[in-house]
Design a protein around this motif. Structure first.
Motif, mmCIF file in Angstrom:
data_model
loop_
_atom_site.group_PDB
_atom_site.id
_atom_site.type_symbol
_atom_site.label_atom_id
_atom_site.label_comp_id
_atom_site.label_asym_id
_atom_site.label_seq_id
_atom_site.Cartn_x
_atom_site.Cartn_y
_atom_site.Cartn_z
ATOM 1 N N CYS A 425 1.320 -0.571 0.132
ATOM 2 C CA CYS A 425 -0.179 0.032 0.350
ATOM 3 C C CYS A 425 0.775 1.309 -0.296
ATOM 4 O O CYS A 425 1.983 0.706 0.145
ATOM 5 N N GLU A 426 0.733 2.331 -0.383
ATOM 6 C CA GLU A 426 0.983 3.441 -0.855
ATOM 7 C C GLU A 426 0.521 5.179 -0.120
ATOM 8 O O GLU A 426 -0.680 4.357 -0.041
ATOM 9 N N LEU A 433 0.601 4.833 10.536
ATOM 10 C CA LEU A 433 0.404 3.702 10.550
ATOM 11 C C LEU A 433 -0.262 2.874 11.936
ATOM 12 O O LEU A 433 0.106 3.052 12.204
ATOM 13 N N ASP A 434 -2.016 3.661 11.952
ATOM 14 C CA ASP A 434 -2.634 3.850 12.992
ATOM 15 C C ASP A 434 -2.483 2.329 14.084
ATOM 16 O O ASP A 434 -3.166 1.720 12.479
ATOM 17 N N ILE A 448 4.679 -1.791 3.156
ATOM 18 C CA ILE A 448 4.411 0.043 2.645
ATOM 19 C C ILE A 448 5.077 0.980 2.452
ATOM 20 O O ILE A 448 6.134 0.931 2.800
ATOM 21 N N SER A 449 4.486 1.601 1.437
ATOM 22 C CA SER A 449 5.278 3.353 1.093
ATOM 23 C C SER A 449 4.116 4.740 1.458
ATOM 24 O O SER A 449 4.189 4.145 1.666
ATOM 25 N N VAL A 450 5.254 4.976 2.493
ATOM 26 C CA VAL A 450 4.585 6.242 2.797
ATOM 27 C C VAL A 450 5.463 7.442 2.229
ATOM 28 O O VAL A 450 6.895 7.284 2.129
ATOM 29 N N PHE A 451 4.733 9.056 2.495
ATOM 30 C CA PHE A 451 5.608 10.091 1.580
ATOM 31 C C PHE A 451 5.813 11.040 2.898
ATOM 32 O O PHE A 451 4.018 11.067 3.038
ATOM 33 N N ASN A 483 9.543 -4.097 5.768
ATOM 34 C CA ASN A 483 9.793 -2.724 5.107
ATOM 35 C C ASN A 483 9.144 -2.355 4.532
ATOM 36 O O ASN A 483 8.475 -1.600 3.995
ATOM 37 N N ILE A 484 9.200 -0.729 5.147
ATOM 38 C CA ILE A 484 8.366 0.220 5.673
ATOM 39 C C ILE A 484 9.449 1.681 4.675
ATOM 40 O O ILE A 484 10.265 1.431 5.362
#
Length: 556
Positions: A425-426, A433-434, A448-451, A483-484
């Motif tokens: 997911c992105e 990440l609740d 997960i990919s976060v910006f 793998n965040i």
């Protein structure tokens, strides 16, 4: 000489980068050896999803196709299609075979709730592209008649005087019944409760047996007083804390060094603190075999029941958009009800290839198991509450969710969520990440990919948890991050590590492989197991996929 130095520096940089990848790959290869050496328990997440991840989502060949056009749905005419859609569903409910309700391309206008109340039914559009199907909901649910299914929730909000108070914003408004419940597309078993709010509505469950002792992750269980359980049944295992504030089940859930535990864990002894929906694949005398591993240890001092679980199976939603007009966000917990879907009491079902725009909440859930939600996009200019929320779920898989809008809880494991997975997911805006309290545990944020835009101090609360104090801590044991990939958007020139924090009360978490385009430091309290920070997990990018492939290979 200058040219030589420039070439040498460039070559050296390439060599260093190459060596970094080689070292990272070597470390990745050894990661499971490291985890084993450290004696760290990792749950098996591979059973999450439709048919435990073993089968592909597909329309049954013997399905009866019902075309919504034949019942008066007319796309793109600017007129409401609700009555025609209700007629279509009514017809579908009269048929015995699996049914596909085929929606036409174009804009369909919906201003009422479409209840899906039977198994083996699929609501299918013509795709999410420009020539696809759009379900447009021009008004929020607050303008509909109060749903009978939320009567208990409404009473609870009134009895508990649930008011959103924000003095600085001049907010003093009662909670909305649609803040975490309800949707225009609503799957349910008619008349069946999905969540307990008030004790006066509690009724004795149909107990099919009790369990005195069993190890975590076993599949074969001895059952006392076993009755009316057959192969193929899907039942629910429930763990109760009948021993009060010092109950040993609390140690099972949170560990002996747990942070402060909220009062709901012991004030309601008839409310199960953990529940697991399981499919029975064998019955022999007083022994049952289940298709997925047992969630928790069972000890004689616990009280554990097997109960009847009523549900729907093989329900699908696919290939359409759900859109809402833009509306200003008022405040937390007072959402108007621009909610696309509410999934309750589903097993072996799915949502696939759906775009949701300008929603308060995209997909809300309660009491579902082994459901796959994949290839979902949420977008729009409105700030939302949830995208795909996981509450009261077991073995649910959310895959390829792209969160393109600003959302308060973009990825969220809520009350009683267990063994569920967000993977690949992105989150493009203000990611969190609740983990929303309420005994959610053994859940996985995976690949997960976060910006992220850190604040001026070089800090970002990626792991900030929500939820009410009476259900704290933010999660129970063994929630896992794997793998965040963190993309830092700001142009910070210094080389100091950026701090990712926000969690102070999450016991026994596993935080493995958090990395990004800048140096990272992770602070996750109180006692998280951390490994391979600042390492790209190239060898095992997805723990879910690794565990699933390993399990399927072992059963060939």
């Amino acid at each position: 000489m200058d040219t030589f130095l420039r070439i040498s520096k460039k070559t050296l940089g390439t060599v260093i980068l190459l060596l970094t990848y080689i070292v990272s790959a070597q470390k990745n290869t050894e990661i499971f050896d490291v985890i084993k050496k450290d004696n760290i328990f990792l749950p098996d997440f591979s059973y999450a999803g439709y048919h435990f991840g073993k089968e592909q989502i597909a329309v049954p060949q013997n399905s009866t196709i019902i075309n919504a056009l034949d019942f008066g749905v007319i796309p793109d005419d600017g007129l409401d299609d609700s009555k025609a859609l209700l007629k279509t569903i009514k017809k579908a409910n009269t048929l015995q075979n699996p049914v596909v309700i085929q929606l036409p391309a174009g804009r369909i206008i919906l201003s009422d709730i479409l209840y899906i109340e039977r198994s083996h039914i699929i609501l299918s559009g013509q795709g999410t592209g420009p020539q696809g199907t759009e379900i447009f909901c021009p008004r929020p649910m607050m303008y509909l008649e109060n749903p009978e299914g939320l009567k208990e929730l409404r009473e609870y909000l009134t009895d508990q005087n649930k008011i959103q108070k924000e003095k600085v914003n001049n907010i003093n408004i009662p909670f909305s019944q649609y803040s975490w419940s309800g949707g225009f597309l609503w799957a349910r078993v008619p008349g069946k409760r999905v969540k307990s709010y008030l004790q006066k509505y509690d009724t004795p469950p149909t107990i099919l047996g009790t369990i005195a002792k069993a190890p975590r992750e076993t599949k074969t269980i001895n059952v006392q007083n076993l009755r009316n359980i057959n192969v193929g049944d899907v039942v629910e295992i429930q763990w109760f804390n009948k021993k009060g504030e010092q109950g040993s089940l609390l140690n099972e859930l949170y560990g002996e060094k747990s942070p402060k535990i909220g009062s709901h864990h012991w004030l309601y002894p008839d409310l199960p603190l953990a529940r697991q929906q399981v499919k029975v694949i064998a019955v022999t005398k007083n022994t049952i075999t289940i298709a997925s591993p047992l969630l928790l240890h069972i000890k004689p001092e616990y009280e554990v029941h097997i109960v009847l679980w009523e549900h729907l199976e093989e329900v699908g939603f696919q290939h359409f958009k759900v859109t809402f007009p833009y509306s200003n966000r008022i405040a937390h917990h007072v959402e108007q009800g621009y909610n696309a879907m509410y999934l309750t009491r589903l097993f072996n079902s799915w949502v696939k290839d759906v775009v949701i725009e300008n929603a308060d909440s995209g997909i809300l859930t309660e009491a579902i198991a082994n459901v796959t939600v994949e290839d979902i996009v949420t977008k729009g200019n409105k700030k939302g509450h949830y995208t795909v929320q996981m509450g009261g779920v077991h073995n649910v898989l959310v895959k390829n969710l792209s969160v393109q809008n600003d959302v308060m809880h973009p990825l969220s494991f809520n009350t009683f969520a267990t063994k569920s997975v967000y993977t690949q997911c992105e989150v493009l805006k203000n990611p969190i990440l609740d983990q929303h309290s309420g005994v959610n545990h053994q859940n996985l944020f995976d690949a997960i990919s976060v910006f992220v835009s850190p604040d001026e101090t070089g800090t970002y609360e990626l792991f900030k948890g929500g939820g009410a104090g009476y259900w704290k801590p933010s999660h129970a044991s063994y929630n896992t991050f794997w793998n965040i990939d963190v993309h830092f958007l700001s142009q910070l020139n210094d080389t100091s590590a950026i701090l990712l924090n926000g969690m102070k009360d999450g016991p026994n978490a596993r935080v493995i492989g958090v990395h990004g385009n800048k140096l990272i430091k992770v602070m996750y309290g109180p006692d998280a197991y951390q490994q391979f920070t600042n390492n790209d997990m190239t060898t095992y990018p997805s723990l879910y996929r690794y565990q699933l492939e390993k399990r399927l290979a072992n059963h060939k």
